[in-house]
Structures are given as structure tokens and as C-alpha cells.
Design a protein around this motif. Sequence first.
Motif, PDB file in Angstrom:
ATOM      1  N   ARG A  26      -5.471  41.729  15.486  1.00 10.68           N
ATOM      2  CA  ARG A  26      -4.588  42.919  15.450  1.00 10.68           C
ATOM      3  C   ARG A  26      -3.652  42.637  16.892  1.00 10.68           C
ATOM      4  O   ARG A  26      -2.340  42.986  16.889  1.00 10.68           O
ATOM      5  CB  ARG A  26      -5.174  44.175  15.466  1.00 10.68           C
ATOM      6  N   VAL A  27      -4.258  42.537  17.820  1.00 17.41           N
ATOM      7  CA  VAL A  27      -3.414  42.560  19.207  1.00 17.41           C
ATOM      8  C   VAL A  27      -2.733  41.163  19.474  1.00 17.41           C
ATOM      9  O   VAL A  27      -1.365  41.279  19.789  1.00 17.41           O
ATOM     10  CB  VAL A  27      -4.429  42.280  20.633  1.00 17.41           C
ATOM     11  N   GLY A  28      -2.972  40.056  18.709  1.00 11.13           N
ATOM     12  CA  GLY A  28      -2.432  38.679  18.627  1.00 11.13           C
ATOM     13  C   GLY A  28      -1.270  38.808  17.545  1.00 11.13           C
ATOM     14  O   GLY A  28      -0.539  37.715  17.298  1.00 11.13           O
ATOM     15  N   ASP A  29      -1.036  39.855  16.704  1.00  7.37           N
ATOM     16  CA  ASP A  29       0.004  40.017  15.800  1.00  7.37           C
ATOM     17  C   ASP A  29       0.004  38.914  14.703  1.00  7.37           C
ATOM     18  O   ASP A  29       0.663  38.517  14.072  1.00  7.37           O
ATOM     19  CB  ASP A  29       1.274  39.727  16.292  1.00  7.37           C
ATOM     20  N   GLY A  30      -1.663  38.506  14.481  1.00  9.62           N
ATOM     21  CA  GLY A  30      -1.728  37.336  13.499  1.00  9.62           C
ATOM     22  C   GLY A  30      -2.333  38.011  11.973  1.00  9.62           C
ATOM     23  O   GLY A  30      -2.358  37.532  11.317  1.00  9.62           O
ATOM     24  N   PHE A  31      -2.594  39.532  11.968  1.00  9.73           N
ATOM     25  CA  PHE A  31      -2.943  39.843  10.869  1.00  9.73           C
ATOM     26  C   PHE A  31      -2.609  41.273  10.695  1.00  9.73           C
ATOM     27  O   PHE A  31      -2.679  42.114  11.719  1.00  9.73           O
ATOM     28  CB  PHE A  31      -4.774  39.719  11.203  1.00  9.73           C
ATOM     29  N   ASP A  32      -2.426  41.894   9.558  1.00 11.31           N
ATOM     30  CA  ASP A  32      -2.026  43.217   9.249  1.00 11.31           C
ATOM     31  C   ASP A  32      -2.900  43.591   8.207  1.00 11.31           C
ATOM     32  O   ASP A  32      -2.472  43.575   6.988  1.00 11.31           O
ATOM     33  CB  ASP A  32      -0.634  43.432   9.180  1.00 11.31           C
ATOM     34  N   LEU A  33      -4.024  44.080   8.480  1.00 15.61           N
ATOM     35  CA  LEU A  33      -5.153  44.601   7.588  1.00 15.61           C
ATOM     36  C   LEU A  33      -4.600  45.719   6.457  1.00 15.61           C
ATOM     37  O   LEU A  33      -4.865  45.860   5.325  1.00 15.61           O
ATOM     38  CB  LEU A  33      -6.422  44.858   8.195  1.00 15.61           C
ATOM     39  N   PHE A  34      -3.863  46.588   7.186  1.00 15.64           N
ATOM     40  CA  PHE A  34      -3.496  47.994   6.403  1.00 15.64           C
ATOM     41  C   PHE A  34      -2.185  47.709   5.956  1.00 15.64           C
ATOM     42  O   PHE A  34      -1.617  48.939   5.235  1.00 15.64           O
ATOM     43  CB  PHE A  34      -3.617  49.061   7.191  1.00 15.64           C
ATOM     44  N   GLY A  35      -1.397  46.995   5.781  1.00 13.20           N
ATOM     45  CA  GLY A  35      -0.046  46.544   5.030  1.00 13.20           C
ATOM     46  C   GLY A  35       0.926  47.482   5.663  1.00 13.20           C
ATOM     47  O   GLY A  35       1.499  47.981   4.886  1.00 13.20           O
ATOM     48  N   ASN A  36       1.435  47.546   7.102  1.00  9.67           N
ATOM     49  CA  ASN A  36       2.396  48.056   7.584  1.00  9.67           C
ATOM     50  C   ASN A  36       3.692  47.450   7.198  1.00  9.67           C
ATOM     51  O   ASN A  36       4.456  47.535   8.302  1.00  9.67           O
ATOM     52  CB  ASN A  36       1.991  48.465   8.856  1.00  9.67           C
ATOM     53  N   THR A  37       3.830  46.503   6.332  1.00 14.27           N
ATOM     54  CA  THR A  37       4.995  46.012   6.279  1.00 14.27           C
ATOM     55  C   THR A  37       5.337  45.872   4.949  1.00 14.27           C
ATOM     56  O   THR A  37       4.635  46.250   3.807  1.00 14.27           O
ATOM     57  CB  THR A  37       4.695  44.420   6.541  1.00 14.27           C
ATOM     58  N   ILE A  38       6.698  45.591   4.697  1.00 13.77           N
ATOM     59  CA  ILE A  38       7.340  45.451   3.285  1.00 13.77           C
ATOM     60  C   ILE A  38       7.828  43.770   3.405  1.00 13.77           C
ATOM     61  O   ILE A  38       8.549  43.586   4.212  1.00 13.77           O
ATOM     62  CB  ILE A  38       8.342  46.521   2.834  1.00 13.77           C
ATOM     63  N   THR A  39       8.029  43.811   2.040  1.00  9.22           N
ATOM     64  CA  THR A  39       8.923  42.040   1.753  1.00  9.22           C
ATOM     65  C   THR A  39      10.065  42.239   1.346  1.00  9.22           C
ATOM     66  O   THR A  39      10.189  43.293   0.210  1.00  9.22           O
ATOM     67  CB  THR A  39       7.600  41.279   0.958  1.00  9.22           C
ATOM     68  N   ALA A  40      11.000  41.558   1.782  1.00 11.49           N
ATOM     69  CA  ALA A  40      12.431  41.738   1.127  1.00 11.49           C
ATOM     70  C   ALA A  40      12.914  40.298   1.228  1.00 11.49           C
ATOM     71  O   ALA A  40      12.104  39.351   1.909  1.00 11.49           O
ATOM     72  CB  ALA A  40      13.251  42.617   1.943  1.00 11.49           C
ATOM     73  N   TYR A  41      13.567  39.893   0.434  1.00 11.32           N
ATOM     74  CA  TYR A  41      14.314  38.574   0.248  1.00 11.32           C
ATOM     75  C   TYR A  41      15.783  38.571   0.612  1.00 11.32           C
ATOM     76  O   TYR A  41      16.523  39.525   0.294  1.00 11.32           O
ATOM     77  CB  TYR A  41      14.114  38.061  -0.958  1.00 11.32           C
ATOM     78  N   VAL A  42      16.339  37.288   1.013  1.00 12.32           N
ATOM     79  CA  VAL A  42      17.773  37.067   1.268  1.00 12.32           C
ATOM     80  C   VAL A  42      18.011  35.528   0.587  1.00 12.32           C
ATOM     81  O   VAL A  42      17.316  34.646   0.846  1.00 12.32           O
ATOM     82  CB  VAL A  42      18.378  37.130   2.624  1.00 12.32           C
ATOM     83  N   ASP A  43      19.108  35.703   0.003  1.00 11.19           N
ATOM     84  CA  ASP A  43      19.583  34.117  -0.630  1.00 11.19           C
ATOM     85  C   ASP A  43      20.685  33.621   0.272  1.00 11.19           C
ATOM     86  O   ASP A  43      21.582  34.405   0.499  1.00 11.19           O
ATOM     87  CB  ASP A  43      19.982  34.294  -1.957  1.00 11.19           C
ATOM     88  N   PHE A  44      20.530  32.467   0.699  1.00 13.17           N
ATOM     89  CA  PHE A  44      21.605  31.862   1.602  1.00 13.17           C
ATOM     90  C   PHE A  44      21.808  30.448   0.862  1.00 13.17           C
ATOM     91  O   PHE A  44      21.051  29.773   0.096  1.00 13.17           O
ATOM     92  CB  PHE A  44      20.962  31.393   2.903  1.00 13.17           C
ATOM     93  N   LYS A  45      23.169  29.873   1.126  1.00  8.95           N
ATOM     94  CA  LYS A  45      23.576  28.568   0.798  1.00  8.95           C
ATOM     95  C   LYS A  45      22.964  27.581   1.724  1.00  8.95           C
ATOM     96  O   LYS A  45      22.605  26.467   1.367  1.00  8.95           O
ATOM     97  CB  LYS A  45      24.992  28.561   0.636  1.00  8.95           C
ATOM     98  N   ASP A  46      22.892  27.779   2.867  1.00  7.61           N
ATOM     99  CA  ASP A  46      22.392  26.835   3.808  1.00  7.61           C
ATOM    100  C   ASP A  46      21.661  27.936   5.044  1.00  7.61           C
ATOM    101  O   ASP A  46      22.259  28.864   5.321  1.00  7.61           O
ATOM    102  CB  ASP A  46      23.464  26.298   4.725  1.00  7.61           C
ATOM    103  N   VAL A  47      20.381  27.502   5.403  1.00  7.74           N
ATOM    104  CA  VAL A  47      19.495  28.188   6.463  1.00  7.74           C
ATOM    105  C   VAL A  47      19.562  27.672   7.753  1.00  7.74           C
ATOM    106  O   VAL A  47      19.105  28.337   8.510  1.00  7.74           O
ATOM    107  CB  VAL A  47      17.975  28.055   5.860  1.00  7.74           C
ATOM    108  N   LYS A  48      20.481  26.691   8.031  1.00  4.88           N
ATOM    109  CA  LYS A  48      20.789  26.361   9.482  1.00  4.88           C
ATOM    110  C   LYS A  48      19.604  26.045  10.259  1.00  4.88           C
ATOM    111  O   LYS A  48      19.642  26.383  11.548  1.00  4.88           O
ATOM    112  CB  LYS A  48      21.844  27.342   9.960  1.00  4.88           C
ATOM    113  N   GLY A  49      18.434  25.521   9.734  1.00  7.71           N
ATOM    114  CA  GLY A  49      17.176  25.275  10.834  1.00  7.71           C
ATOM    115  C   GLY A  49      16.683  26.564  10.816  1.00  7.71           C
ATOM    116  O   GLY A  49      15.534  26.523  11.479  1.00  7.71           O
TER     117      GLY A  49
END
Length: 156
Positions: A26-49
Motif C-alpha cells: 500500500r505504501v509503495g503504490d503497488g497494490f490497491d486491495l479495495f479498488g479505489n480506482t476506475i478504468t477508462a480508455y482513450v483511443d489514439f492514432k499514435d501513442v508517441k512513446g
Amino acid sequence: MLKTNPLKLGIFVTIACALFIYALLRVGDGFDLFGNTITAYVDFKDVKGLRAGNNVRYAGIGVGEVKGITIENDTTLRVELELEAEVRMFLRKNAAVDIATDGLVGNMIVSMQPGSGQADFIVPGYVLKSQPKVEITGMLEELARTNENVAAITSN
């Protein structure tokens, strides 16, 4: 002399180890057990690296990270964003999303800006529309063509 119960000691040590590992992740931001995030998507033609792990910023504030990039078809790359759940009340479906550089080093970030007018708030799994900025190379090519045309006109 005190006798210890091995079962109680085993349970105590197991719980203590589990809590310690959870705290480290939890301190290292490597894991979020309780799901405090949402997923969204973006479409691009070029991700530029752009790469997984790069930051996502909304109006300059860090709100998440890029989780992955997939090829949808020959002209579309889909970027998966993991955003903090608290910012959902500010993110609207008309937000302007593009890829920008972070400082002089050249790290790429996904930059989100508030859209104009009113729109609904995003829901988990929503695909945002990208609004790429004008490329400098495209402007320089157009300027070179314009200079050639001006030179041809003045020589005639």
C-alpha cells in the motif's frame, strides 16, 4: 513456566505477516486491495512513446496511470487508464485528452483538460475521445511548402 499454544501463535504470526505485506504494498503504490480506482480508455492514432506506468494528469494534477496499450485495428491504439475514484466526480465525457511530454527529459503523459459545456460524468469502462495537438513537424512542413510557393511567385 508458561506454556504457549502453537495454534494461537501460528495464527498471530500469519495475521501479522499478512498485515505487514499489505502495508508495504500500500505504501509503495503497488497494490490497491479495495479498488479505489476506475478504468477508462482513450483511443489514439499514435501513442508517441507512451508506455504502461506513465502518469495521467487532469488539469495538471496527477489522477492515475496508464495500465496498458493495445492495438485495436490498423489505425487505432487503445490506452487503458486507471484513474483514482475520487476524481470521477470531476471527469466528464467531453474532456479533452491528448499525449504530452513531461518536462525536458521526454517522459510521456496522458493529459486531460476539462471540456467546454456540460456533459455526463464518465462511468467505468468509458472510452474517451482523444484530441491530439497540432504537431510541430506538420507545421514546419507546411511552412516549407509555403516558402517554396512564395519563392516561386517572387521569381516569376
